[in-house]
Design a protein around this motif. Structure first.
Motif, short mmCIF file in Angstrom:
data_model
loop_
_atom_site.label_atom_id
_atom_site.label_comp_id
_atom_site.label_asym_id
_atom_site.label_seq_id
_atom_site.Cartn_x
_atom_site.Cartn_y
_atom_site.Cartn_z
N VAL A 73 0.86 -1.19 0.00
CA VAL A 73 0.00 0.00 0.00
C VAL A 73 0.89 1.23 0.00
CG1 VAL A 73 -1.72 1.31 1.31
CG2 VAL A 73 -1.84 -1.20 1.25
N VAL A 74 0.61 2.16 -0.91
CA VAL A 74 1.32 3.43 -0.96
C VAL A 74 0.35 4.51 -0.52
CG1 VAL A 74 2.58 5.08 -2.38
CG2 VAL A 74 2.79 2.63 -2.84
N GLY A 90 3.80 -0.18 8.40
CA GLY A 90 4.38 -0.98 7.32
C GLY A 90 3.98 -0.55 5.93
N TRP A 91 3.20 0.51 5.81
CA TRP A 91 2.82 1.03 4.49
C TRP A 91 3.99 1.78 3.88
CZ3 TRP A 91 -2.75 3.43 4.47
CH2 TRP A 91 -3.65 2.55 5.08
N GLN A 92 3.98 1.93 2.57
CA GLN A 92 4.87 2.86 1.89
C GLN A 92 4.24 4.24 2.03
OE1 GLN A 92 7.80 1.94 0.41
NE2 GLN A 92 7.36 -0.12 1.12
N GLY A 93 5.05 5.27 2.19
CA GLY A 93 4.50 6.60 2.35
C GLY A 93 5.18 7.61 1.47
N ILE A 94 4.38 8.53 0.95
CA ILE A 94 4.90 9.64 0.16
C ILE A 94 4.33 10.92 0.73
CG2 ILE A 94 4.99 10.74 -2.11
CD1 ILE A 94 4.69 7.96 -3.37
N THR A 102 5.95 13.66 -6.17
CA THR A 102 5.14 12.47 -5.89
C THR A 102 5.25 11.49 -7.05
OG1 THR A 102 3.64 13.65 -4.42
CG2 THR A 102 2.79 11.65 -5.45
N ARG A 103 5.17 11.98 -8.27
CA ARG A 103 5.30 11.12 -9.45
C ARG A 103 6.67 10.42 -9.45
NH1 ARG A 103 2.64 11.40 -14.37
NH2 ARG A 103 3.71 10.32 -16.05
N GLU A 104 7.72 11.18 -9.16
CA GLU A 104 9.08 10.61 -9.13
C GLU A 104 9.18 9.50 -8.09
OE1 GLU A 104 13.40 12.18 -7.66
OE2 GLU A 104 12.28 13.50 -9.03
N ARG A 105 8.61 9.73 -6.93
CA ARG A 105 8.66 8.72 -5.86
C ARG A 105 7.86 7.47 -6.24
NH1 ARG A 105 10.72 5.48 -2.95
NH2 ARG A 105 10.01 5.16 -0.82
N LEU A 106 6.71 7.67 -6.87
CA LEU A 106 5.91 6.53 -7.32
C LEU A 106 6.70 5.69 -8.32
CD1 LEU A 106 2.42 8.22 -7.67
CD2 LEU A 106 2.98 6.29 -6.17
#
Length: 113
Positions: A73-74, A90-94, A102-106
């Motif tokens: 899960v992001v 334990g989730w991924q976070g941005i 945000t796009r770059e991190r995704l």
């Protein structure tokens, strides 16, 4: 959000919106239709960053994607404390500060946009 929707990414919402005003938002903000489901704080009487709201959100996601694990899960939010609460579970976070970042991190997380 538009790019994720067009890429057929399963999208879910988690908002601190009130139960009284969310119906107006749903009727007037078409982008909310991109989400398969949305946990609304005012409807379940929990608020970010309380861990219980993230557990409720994950349960909602699992109603659609039963085998999903927290690490898959992001969670994207503009409030750093909300990201910290999600990653503690334990989730991924941005932490959203710009669409480009945000796009770059995704993309770094392997999301094809």
């Amino acid at each position: 959000l538009e790019a994720l929707h067009e890429a057929k990414m399963p999208l879910f919402g988690l908002t601190n919106w009130s139960a009284e005003t969310f119906p107006y938002a749903r009727a007037h903000y078409p982008f909310l239709q991109y989400f398969r489901d949305i946990v609304v704080s005012g409807e379940i009487k929990l608020i970010k960053p309380d861990p219980a709201i993230y557990h409720a959100s994950l349960a909602q996601v699992r109603a659609h994607l039963p085998d999903i694990q927290p690490g898959e899960v992001v969670f994207i939010d503009d409030v750093a404390g909300n990201i910290e609460a999600a990653t503690a579970l334990g989730w991924q976070g941005i932490h959203h500060v710009s669409a480009a970042q945000t796009r770059e991190r995704l993309i770094e997380l392997g999301v094809s946009l």
